[in-house]
Design an enzyme around this catalytic site. Structure first.
Site, PDB file in Angstrom:
ATOM      1  N   CYS A 104       0.900  -1.495  -0.014  1.00  0.00           N
ATOM      2  CA  CYS A 104       0.069   0.133  -0.134  1.00  0.00           C
ATOM      3  C   CYS A 104       1.003   1.250  -0.001  1.00  0.00           C
ATOM      4  CB  CYS A 104      -0.777  -0.101   0.985  1.00  0.00           C
ATOM      5  SG  CYS A 104      -2.125   1.158   1.399  1.00  0.00           S
ATOM      6  N   ASP A 115      -9.316  -3.794  -6.972  1.00  0.00           N
ATOM      7  CA  ASP A 115      -8.652  -2.825  -6.074  1.00  0.00           C
ATOM      8  C   ASP A 115      -9.637  -1.558  -6.474  1.00  0.00           C
ATOM      9  OD1 ASP A 115      -7.508  -0.758  -4.626  1.00  0.00           O
ATOM     10  OD2 ASP A 115      -5.444  -1.719  -4.875  1.00  0.00           O
ATOM     11  N   HIS A 126      -7.697  -4.585  -2.844  1.00  0.00           N
ATOM     12  CA  HIS A 126      -6.626  -3.840  -2.005  1.00  0.00           C
ATOM     13  C   HIS A 126      -6.180  -4.482  -0.794  1.00  0.00           C
ATOM     14  CE1 HIS A 126      -3.908  -0.312  -1.840  1.00  0.00           C
ATOM     15  NE2 HIS A 126      -4.376  -0.387  -0.453  1.00  0.00           N
TER      16      HIS A 126
END
Length: 224
Positions: A118, A165, A192
């Site tokens: 991330c 995502d 995600h």
């Protein structure tokens, strides 16, 4: 397996870190860059997993400059909000200095790779551009790709994304592929955060296992 250490950046800032050593001779070093949730249990566990594979793993606490000791482990909405507030203070140059401090420790084991998730995926991409005496990089679902697409990697790098995502549109991933056809960009049937096995709402075991093995293979190729 691991221990808390102190890292000193080139600008004199002192931050915490986590160091996990292998039982036998190290195959190389790995710098592990956190999500926005601090140097938490999950990131320490990832370092331990790399150590079990024979690497010296070092994770810098990337929020320590503004919120020393910040750590989120429950991933609730309130904690998400606290974690996102970090971006208002983050300075990329300082972040790279903190990465470099971790590299200084990890290079005790030889060649050093970097991986991140991330926020850490974005830092991994920037670090691959900066070099920082790194030998390879494997980034996971780094956001804001269009903002950094001009930062061409100077070391071997691979990237991992989920095709579901909602925060990173597929168009952005295709832009990355088109701009850097030499970079392996993997898509997984996941959303995600699919690698974080402590976030059950997003974790995808099959995708995580495949991405983990690809990362190990990539580092074995470039670090050993």
């Amino acid at each position: 397996m691991g221990q808390t250490i102190e890292l000193t950046a080139s600008d004199g800032a002192r931050i915490a870190g986590y160091r996990a050593d292998p039982e036998g001779p190290a195959k190389g070093g790995i710098v592990v860059i956190q999500e926005i949730f601090g140097l938490n249990h999950h990131i320490r566990a990832v370092c331990d997993r790399f150590a079990a594979q024979g690497y010296l793993a070092v994770a810098p606490a990337m929020q320590d400059r503004w919120a020393p000791g910040f750590e989120v482990n429950d991933y609730g909405p309130e904690q998400f909000a606290k974690s996102r507030a970090f971006f208002g203070s983050f300075r990329p140059e300082q972040g790279l200095a903190d990465v470099a401090a971790a590299v200084e420790v990890a290079k005790e084991a030889g060649k050093v790779g970097i991986t991140g998730y991330c926020f850490g995926g974005m830092v991994t991409w920037r670090a691959a551009h900066a070099g920082l005496r790194l030998a390879a990089a494997s980034g996971f679902y780094g956001g804001g790709i269009p903002n950094y697409i001009d930062l061409a990697p100077t070391i071997p790098i691979e990237m991992h994304f989920g095709d579901r995502d909602t925060g990173i549109p597929l168009e952005q991933i295709e832009q990355l592929r088109a701009r850097y056809p030499q970079v392996p960009v993997y898509l997984y049937p996941a959303g995600h955060g699919f690698f974080n096995d402590e976030r059950q709402s997003s974790y995808d075991a099959a995708s995580a296992a495949t991405a983990w093995q690809r990362t190990l293979d990539f580092f074995a190729q470039h670090l050993q």
